[in-house]
Design a protein around this motif. Structure first.
Motif, short mmCIF file in Angstrom:
data_model
loop_
_atom_site.label_atom_id
_atom_site.label_comp_id
_atom_site.label_asym_id
_atom_site.label_seq_id
_atom_site.Cartn_x
_atom_site.Cartn_y
_atom_site.Cartn_z
N LYS A 63 113.94 -9.44 -37.78
CA LYS A 63 112.57 -9.98 -37.76
C LYS A 63 111.66 -9.11 -36.91
N LYS A 64 112.15 -8.68 -35.73
CA LYS A 64 111.36 -7.79 -34.88
C LYS A 64 111.07 -6.48 -35.60
N ALA A 65 112.07 -5.96 -36.31
CA ALA A 65 111.90 -4.71 -37.04
C ALA A 65 110.87 -4.87 -38.16
N GLU A 66 110.88 -6.01 -38.83
CA GLU A 66 109.90 -6.25 -39.90
C GLU A 66 108.49 -6.33 -39.33
N GLU A 67 108.33 -6.96 -38.16
CA GLU A 67 107.02 -7.02 -37.52
C GLU A 67 106.54 -5.62 -37.14
N LEU A 68 107.45 -4.81 -36.62
CA LEU A 68 107.12 -3.43 -36.26
C LEU A 68 106.73 -2.64 -37.51
N ALA A 69 107.45 -2.86 -38.61
CA ALA A 69 107.15 -2.15 -39.86
C ALA A 69 105.74 -2.51 -40.35
N LYS A 70 105.34 -3.77 -40.19
CA LYS A 70 103.99 -4.17 -40.58
C LYS A 70 102.94 -3.45 -39.73
N LYS A 71 103.23 -3.29 -38.42
CA LYS A 71 102.32 -2.57 -37.54
C LYS A 71 102.19 -1.11 -37.97
N LEU A 72 103.30 -0.54 -38.42
CA LEU A 72 103.34 0.89 -38.73
C LEU A 72 102.73 1.24 -40.09
N GLU A 73 102.56 0.24 -40.97
CA GLU A 73 102.01 0.52 -42.30
C GLU A 73 100.62 1.14 -42.17
N GLY A 74 100.44 2.27 -42.82
CA GLY A 74 99.14 2.94 -42.83
C GLY A 74 98.84 3.77 -41.59
N VAL A 75 99.78 3.85 -40.66
CA VAL A 75 99.58 4.62 -39.44
C VAL A 75 99.72 6.11 -39.73
N VAL A 76 98.83 6.90 -39.15
CA VAL A 76 98.93 8.36 -39.23
C VAL A 76 99.21 8.86 -37.82
N VAL A 77 100.30 9.58 -37.66
CA VAL A 77 100.69 10.12 -36.37
C VAL A 77 100.22 11.56 -36.30
N ARG A 78 99.48 11.90 -35.24
CA ARG A 78 99.00 13.27 -35.07
C ARG A 78 99.77 13.94 -33.94
N VAL A 79 100.34 15.09 -34.25
CA VAL A 79 101.10 15.87 -33.27
C VAL A 79 100.50 17.26 -33.23
N THR A 80 100.24 17.75 -32.02
CA THR A 80 99.75 19.12 -31.88
C THR A 80 100.86 19.96 -31.25
N LYS A 81 101.07 21.13 -31.83
CA LYS A 81 102.12 22.05 -31.37
C LYS A 81 101.55 23.46 -31.35
N PRO A 82 102.07 24.31 -30.46
CA PRO A 82 101.64 25.71 -30.50
C PRO A 82 102.13 26.39 -31.77
N VAL A 83 101.26 27.22 -32.35
CA VAL A 83 101.61 27.88 -33.61
C VAL A 83 101.48 29.39 -33.48
N GLY A 84 102.19 30.05 -34.37
CA GLY A 84 102.10 31.50 -34.45
C GLY A 84 101.28 31.87 -35.67
N GLU A 85 101.65 32.96 -36.30
CA GLU A 85 100.92 33.42 -37.47
C GLU A 85 101.21 32.52 -38.68
N ALA A 86 100.23 32.39 -39.54
CA ALA A 86 100.33 31.66 -40.80
C ALA A 86 100.68 30.19 -40.61
N GLY A 87 100.30 29.61 -39.48
CA GLY A 87 100.52 28.18 -39.28
C GLY A 87 101.95 27.79 -39.01
N LYS A 88 102.80 28.74 -38.68
CA LYS A 88 104.21 28.44 -38.42
C LYS A 88 104.38 28.02 -36.96
N LEU A 89 105.08 26.91 -36.73
CA LEU A 89 105.26 26.38 -35.38
C LEU A 89 106.29 27.17 -34.60
N PHE A 90 106.12 27.18 -33.29
CA PHE A 90 107.17 27.69 -32.41
C PHE A 90 108.14 26.52 -32.23
N GLY A 91 109.26 26.54 -32.90
CA GLY A 91 110.20 25.42 -32.89
C GLY A 91 109.88 24.50 -34.05
#
Length: 150
Positions: A63-91
Protein backbone atom coordinates in the motif's frame (compact mmCIF):
# COMPACT_ATOMS: atom_id res chain seq x y z
CA UNK A 1 8.21 -38.00 7.70
CA UNK A 2 6.19 -34.80 7.50
CA UNK A 3 7.95 -31.50 8.16
CA UNK A 4 7.02 -27.83 7.96
CA UNK A 5 9.50 -25.70 6.02
CA UNK A 6 10.81 -22.71 7.96
CA UNK A 7 12.63 -21.31 4.91
CA UNK A 8 12.15 -21.47 1.16
CA UNK A 9 13.95 -24.56 -0.12
CA UNK A 10 14.44 -24.84 -3.85
CA UNK A 11 12.99 -28.03 -5.26
CA UNK A 12 10.96 -28.77 -2.13
CA UNK A 13 8.72 -25.81 -1.34
CA UNK A 14 8.31 -22.47 0.33
CA UNK A 15 8.08 -21.20 3.89
CA UNK A 16 5.09 -22.76 5.66
CA UNK A 17 4.64 -25.72 3.28
CA UNK A 18 4.08 -29.12 4.88
CA UNK A 19 6.06 -31.67 2.88
CA UNK A 20 6.77 -35.38 3.11
CA UNK A 21 10.46 -36.34 3.07
CA UNK A 22 12.52 -39.35 4.09
CA UNK A 23 13.19 -39.54 7.82
CA UNK A 24 16.99 -39.47 7.42
CA UNK A 25 16.87 -36.36 5.20
CA UNK A 26 14.68 -34.59 7.74
CA UNK A 27 16.67 -35.61 10.84
CA UNK A 28 20.16 -35.26 9.34
CA UNK A 29 19.80 -32.23 7.06
CA UNK A 30 16.57 -30.18 7.19
CA UNK A 31 15.97 -29.96 10.94
CA UNK A 32 19.59 -29.43 12.13
CA UNK A 33 20.19 -26.69 9.54
CA UNK A 34 16.95 -24.89 10.40
CA UNK A 35 15.17 -25.50 7.08
CA UNK A 36 12.29 -27.36 8.73
CA UNK A 37 10.63 -28.46 11.95
CA UNK A 38 8.61 -31.63 12.55
CA UNK A 39 5.01 -31.22 11.42
CA UNK A 40 3.38 -31.33 14.85
CA UNK A 41 0.08 -29.55 15.37
CA UNK A 42 1.77 -26.79 17.39
CA UNK A 43 4.54 -26.22 14.85
CA UNK A 44 2.05 -26.03 11.97
CA UNK A 45 -0.07 -23.45 13.84
CA UNK A 46 3.00 -21.41 14.75
CA UNK A 47 4.27 -21.29 11.16
CA UNK A 48 0.80 -20.40 9.86
CA UNK A 49 0.60 -17.49 12.33
CA UNK A 50 4.01 -16.24 11.22
CA UNK A 51 2.79 -16.47 7.60
CA UNK A 52 -0.31 -14.40 8.41
CA UNK A 53 1.86 -11.72 10.03
CA UNK A 54 4.21 -11.67 7.02
CA UNK A 55 1.27 -11.30 4.63
CA UNK A 56 -0.08 -8.35 6.62
CA UNK A 57 3.34 -6.70 6.60
CA UNK A 58 3.71 -7.26 2.85
CA UNK A 59 0.24 -5.77 2.27
CA UNK A 60 1.15 -2.66 4.29
CA UNK A 61 4.39 -2.28 2.35
CA UNK A 62 2.52 -2.73 -0.93
CA UNK A 63 0.00 0.00 0.00
CA UNK A 64 2.85 2.40 0.84
CA UNK A 65 4.52 1.53 -2.46
CA UNK A 66 1.30 2.19 -4.38
CA UNK A 67 0.96 5.61 -2.71
CA UNK A 68 4.56 6.39 -3.63
CA UNK A 69 3.91 5.27 -7.22
CA UNK A 70 0.98 7.71 -7.43
CA UNK A 71 3.28 10.52 -6.24
CA UNK A 72 5.87 9.58 -8.85
CA UNK A 73 3.47 9.52 -11.82
CA UNK A 74 4.39 12.30 -14.23
CA UNK A 75 7.53 13.29 -12.32
CA UNK A 76 10.54 14.42 -14.34
CA UNK A 77 13.88 14.00 -12.60
CA UNK A 78 16.62 16.41 -13.66
CA UNK A 79 20.25 15.41 -13.15
CA UNK A 80 23.22 17.55 -14.11
CA UNK A 81 26.57 15.89 -14.75
CA UNK A 82 29.89 17.09 -16.17
CA UNK A 83 30.18 16.30 -19.86
CA UNK A 84 32.92 15.99 -22.41
CA UNK A 85 32.72 16.27 -26.16
CA UNK A 86 29.50 15.44 -28.02
CA UNK A 87 27.40 15.36 -24.84
CA UNK A 88 29.10 12.27 -23.44
CA UNK A 89 29.14 12.10 -19.63
CA UNK A 90 32.21 11.52 -17.52
CA UNK A 91 30.98 8.27 -15.96
CA UNK A 92 27.26 7.51 -15.95
CA UNK A 93 24.08 8.43 -14.12
CA UNK A 94 23.71 6.32 -10.97
CA UNK A 95 20.78 5.36 -8.78
CA UNK A 96 22.18 7.64 -6.07
CA UNK A 97 21.95 10.59 -8.49
CA UNK A 98 18.26 9.82 -9.08
CA UNK A 99 17.56 9.37 -5.35
CA UNK A 100 19.16 12.71 -4.44
CA UNK A 101 17.31 14.50 -7.26
CA UNK A 102 14.01 13.04 -6.04
CA UNK A 103 14.89 13.98 -2.46
CA UNK A 104 15.19 17.63 -3.59
CA UNK A 105 11.61 17.32 -4.87
CA UNK A 106 10.46 15.96 -1.50
CA UNK A 107 10.15 12.30 -2.51
CA UNK A 108 12.11 9.68 -0.56
CA UNK A 109 12.91 6.35 -2.24
CA UNK A 110 15.42 3.57 -1.71
CA UNK A 111 18.42 3.45 -4.04
CA UNK A 112 17.76 -0.24 -4.76
CA UNK A 113 14.35 0.53 -6.23
CA UNK A 114 15.79 2.48 -9.20
CA UNK A 115 16.00 0.34 -12.37
CA UNK A 116 17.84 1.56 -15.45
CA UNK A 117 17.12 -0.03 -18.85
CA UNK A 118 20.82 0.45 -19.72
CA UNK A 119 23.75 2.54 -18.55
CA UNK A 120 23.04 6.22 -19.15
CA UNK A 121 26.19 7.89 -20.47
CA UNK A 122 24.77 10.60 -22.73
CA UNK A 123 22.89 13.85 -22.19
CA UNK A 124 19.21 13.47 -23.05
CA UNK A 125 15.74 12.39 -21.93
CA UNK A 126 15.31 8.79 -20.73
CA UNK A 127 12.59 6.63 -19.22
CA UNK A 128 13.58 4.75 -16.07
CA UNK A 129 11.62 2.49 -13.73
CA UNK A 130 11.14 2.95 -10.01
CA UNK A 131 10.16 -0.31 -8.30
CA UNK A 132 9.37 0.38 -4.61
CA UNK A 133 7.81 -3.11 -4.19
CA UNK A 134 8.13 -6.30 -6.19
CA UNK A 135 4.51 -5.94 -7.39
CA UNK A 136 4.52 -2.14 -7.90
CA UNK A 137 6.51 -0.21 -10.47
CA UNK A 138 6.21 3.17 -12.15
CA UNK A 139 8.07 4.72 -15.08
CA UNK A 140 9.40 8.25 -14.78
CA UNK A 141 11.35 10.56 -17.06
CA UNK A 142 15.01 11.27 -16.41
CA UNK A 143 16.38 14.46 -17.95
CA UNK A 144 20.17 14.45 -18.03
CA UNK A 145 21.62 17.94 -18.54
CA UNK A 146 25.22 19.10 -18.89
CA UNK A 147 26.72 20.81 -15.87
CA UNK A 148 27.17 24.56 -16.40
CA UNK A 149 30.82 25.58 -16.78
CA UNK A 150 31.89 28.73 -14.96
Amino acid sequence: MKVVLTRDLEGYGFFGDVIEVKKGFANNYLIPRGYAVPATEGNVKHVQEVLRQKRRKIEREKKKAEELAKKLEGVVVRVTKPVGEAGKLFGSVTASDVVSALKEQGIEIDRKSVVFPHAIKQVGLYTITIRPHRDVSVEIKLDVKPEEKE
